[in-house]
Design an enzyme around this catalytic site. Structure first.
Site, PDB file in Angstrom:
ATOM      1  CG  ASN A 102      -0.494   0.066   2.660  1.00  0.00           C
ATOM      2  OD1 ASN A 102       0.732  -0.119   2.666  1.00  0.00           O
ATOM      3  ND2 ASN A 102      -1.043   0.631   3.605  1.00  0.00           N
ATOM      4  CG  ASP A 176      -9.308   0.498   4.986  1.00  0.00           C
ATOM      5  OD1 ASP A 176      -8.724   1.044   3.872  1.00  0.00           O
ATOM      6  OD2 ASP A 176      -9.010   0.875   6.091  1.00  0.00           O
TER       7      ASP A 176
END
Length: 412
Positions: A102, A176
């Site tokens: 990420n 998420d």
């Protein structure tokens, strides 16, 4: 013992990621039998320390949040600012199937870990990346969390609340986890391609796009300004009062969902105890709910719903085969018989002596059976193990630790 029915047995994933979205994708692969090696800095993933904001005690021995995202993985600490630390990472990538990250693209480029660089060195490698706002455009380098990129920028917080009030309270992980599962699906597809063709690929998912996809029906409908409603709206402004939640006598909300209004009209009116309205041509067709009639139906239902408790409506709607559900709290879910019957929850016994309920990933495979739910690793718990498997000697590991190229977990 390795379960060979697991779809990802023999797959190696290097997880260079923190917080939730990307690690959730890594957890999917770990549950599927892959060896997922999480690389952290010496400070550790910040998610290890978020307990106070979630209303939990801060404890690394009983960290339910971290376990949700990182169960069944291995954890090592590498200093990626040192040449030896970078060397170890590249040795791992040479043997890996997937790099999961990420990191923002500019940080990857700075470290020589961007896709264009890595694909030349490791052509079979699948490169999987979560971003906040995508790879292009003026905001591609902005930091992205689900609160900001998913809920706010993605159109959730600006629309899904009662008109005249404030945006809904959001909580960590909801956006998420959706993005993480999207990424896991893409990773599985790219892995299949790599295994069959020898060619890796870059897989990207953004939090913003994930929210837009979830809201896609209404985003598209917003183009028809002369036909639809402009959100946020008041509850009684809905064009279909059969898809709203209503408060019961005991202050629970009961959500009904009957998109084919005309089909359910007579049945629902009967269940509500308003047989006098069965067949009423003012209300029995959704095309007739104009000029305030939708609000009239909403009011009729609202008045009836407060006459009985949630349990009474539960029995009535079940008997009438009305699509509905009681709006539950998190405390309710922890006691939900349906959740336990389907193994949505798992009881973890912690070193603290406490037993806690943990949520499983929402994908089950019949032949593989339920995956083990091993507690997430402590910081640097597997550094020595992983390096030894790579061929490093104890002396070399000691030197790497001395030079601060790695961190080794010391037994208490």
């Amino acid at each position: 013992m390795e379960n060979n029915t697991n779809m990802f047995s023999g797959v190696k994933v290097i997880e260079l990621a923190n917080f939730i979205a990307a690690p959730a994708a890594g957890r999917f692969f770990a549950d599927g039998g892959a060896e997922v090696i999480k690389i952290e800095s010496p400070a550790g993933d910040p998610l290890r320390y978020t307990a106070p904001s979630e209303g939990r005690p801060l404890s690394q021995e009983e960290n339910t949040t971290y376990d949700l995202e990182n169960a069944n993985k291995k954890a090592i600490v590498l200093n990626l600012k040192s040449e030896k630390g970078k060397k170890i990472l590249h040795e791992m990538l040479a043997e890996a199937d997937i790099l999961l990250t990420n990191w923002r693209t500019k940080a990857l480029v700075k470290q020589g870990l961007d896709y264009e660089t890595l694909k030349e060195k490791y052509p079979k490698l699948v490169f999987a990346q979560i971003t906040g706002y995508g790879e292009k455009g003026p905001d591609k380098d902005l930091p992205g969390f689900d609160y900001t990129a998913f809920f706010a920028r993605g159109g959730v917080s600006g629309t899904l609340y009662e008109k005249g009030t404030v945006p809904p309270n959001v909580v960590p992980g909801l956006g998420d986890h959706q993005a993480g599962m999207f990424l896991a699906a893409g990773m599985a597809g790219a892995l299949y391609k790599a295994k069959t063709t020898g060619q890796g690929d870059k897989v990207t998912v953004s939090l913003m796009h994930s929210a837009m996809y979830g809201l896609g029906i209404m985003i598209q409908a917003a183009q028809y300004k002369d036909h639809g409603l402009v959100y946020p709206i008041n509850r009684n402004e809905t064009p279909n009062p059969f898809i709203v939640s209503y408060k019961s006598k005991d202050d629970y909300f009961v959500q009904v969902c009957m998109p084919p209004y005309d089909v359910f009209y007579d049945r629902f009116m009967t269940a509500l105890g308003r047989e006098d309205l069965v067949g009423d041509e003012r209300y029995n067709k959704i095309e007739n709910l104009k000029d305030g009639r939708a609000k009239e139906v909403y009011s009729i239902i609202e008045q009836q719903m407060v006459t009985k408790t949630k349990d009474e409506w539960d029995n009535i709607f079940r008997d009438a085969d009305i699509p509905f559900a009681i709006a539950q709290t998190w405390e309710d879910l922890l006691e939900d018989e349906q959740a336990w019957a389907n193994d949505y929850l798992y009881k973890m016994k912690y070193p603290t002596g406490n037993e806690r309920a943990l949520v499983r990933l929402p994908v089950f495979f019949k032949e593989a059976g339920l995956p083990e739910y091993n507690q997430s690793p402590q910081i640097a718990e597997n550094t020595v193990e992983v390096l030894k498997e790579m061929g490093y000697t104890e002396q070399e590991i000691e030197e790497l630790e001395k030079d601060k190229d790695i961190m080794v977990r010391k037994e208490k």
